[in-house]
Scaffold this motif. Structure first.
Motif, mmCIF file in Angstrom:
data_model
loop_
_atom_site.group_PDB
_atom_site.id
_atom_site.type_symbol
_atom_site.label_atom_id
_atom_site.label_comp_id
_atom_site.label_asym_id
_atom_site.label_seq_id
_atom_site.Cartn_x
_atom_site.Cartn_y
_atom_site.Cartn_z
ATOM 1 N N ASP A 10 52.431 40.557 98.776
ATOM 2 C CA ASP A 10 53.789 41.088 98.922
ATOM 3 C C ASP A 10 54.841 40.229 98.235
ATOM 4 N N PHE A 11 54.402 39.252 97.457
ATOM 5 C CA PHE A 11 55.330 38.306 96.849
ATOM 6 C C PHE A 11 55.321 38.398 95.330
ATOM 7 N N TYR A 12 56.489 38.150 94.741
ATOM 8 C CA TYR A 12 56.608 38.016 93.294
ATOM 9 C C TYR A 12 56.410 36.549 92.936
ATOM 10 N N ALA A 14 57.624 33.442 91.223
ATOM 11 C CA ALA A 14 58.890 32.921 90.705
ATOM 12 C C ALA A 14 58.627 31.998 89.519
ATOM 13 N N THR A 26 58.486 34.371 95.596
ATOM 14 C CA THR A 26 59.737 34.882 96.139
ATOM 15 C C THR A 26 59.507 36.308 96.631
ATOM 16 N N LYS A 27 60.305 36.725 97.589
ATOM 17 C CA LYS A 27 60.263 38.105 98.077
ATOM 18 C C LYS A 27 61.162 39.018 97.232
ATOM 19 N N GLU A 28 62.111 38.425 96.527
ATOM 20 C CA GLU A 28 63.105 39.190 95.774
ATOM 21 C C GLU A 28 62.685 39.403 94.325
ATOM 22 N N LYS A 29 62.671 40.634 93.900
ATOM 23 C CA LYS A 29 62.305 40.946 92.514
ATOM 24 C C LYS A 29 63.260 40.279 91.526
ATOM 25 N N GLU A 30 64.532 40.203 91.893
ATOM 26 C CA GLU A 30 65.537 39.607 91.014
ATOM 27 C C GLU A 30 65.306 38.116 90.787
ATOM 28 N N ASP A 31 64.598 37.455 91.704
ATOM 29 C CA ASP A 31 64.330 36.025 91.584
ATOM 30 C C ASP A 31 62.983 35.727 90.929
#
Length: 77
Positions: A10-12, A14, A26-31
């Motif tokens: 579930d993580f991207y 970084a 990171t959990k945030e796609k933007e990061d």
């Protein structure tokens, strides 16, 4: 502009450091870190999978042709 991000569970991803075998998530796609060349994204995904022993996948993302900071400046004008 087409770019590629790597997911693991579930993580991207970084960032990753091959020589120290560290992977940051990171959990945030933007990061998420991104690659402009598909072959480099594949190399990153393989490294993450080998290091974490978890499946990883590559996702295509589209980015605008201008830096995000320009968009913020245009709103302020």
């Amino acid at each position: 502009m087409t770019r590629y991000v790597v997911l693991s569970g579930d993580f991207y991803v970084a960032a990753y450091q091959a020589d120290t075998r560290h992977v940051w998530f990171t959990k945030e796609k933007e990061d998420a870190g991104s690659w402009s060349v598909y072959e480099r994204a594949v190399k990153a995904a393989r490294f993450v999978q080998e290091t974490t022993k978890r499946p990883s996948m590559i996702q295509v993302v589209e980015e605008p042709n201008y830096p995000k900071s320009w968009a913020a400046e245009q709103k302020d004008a």
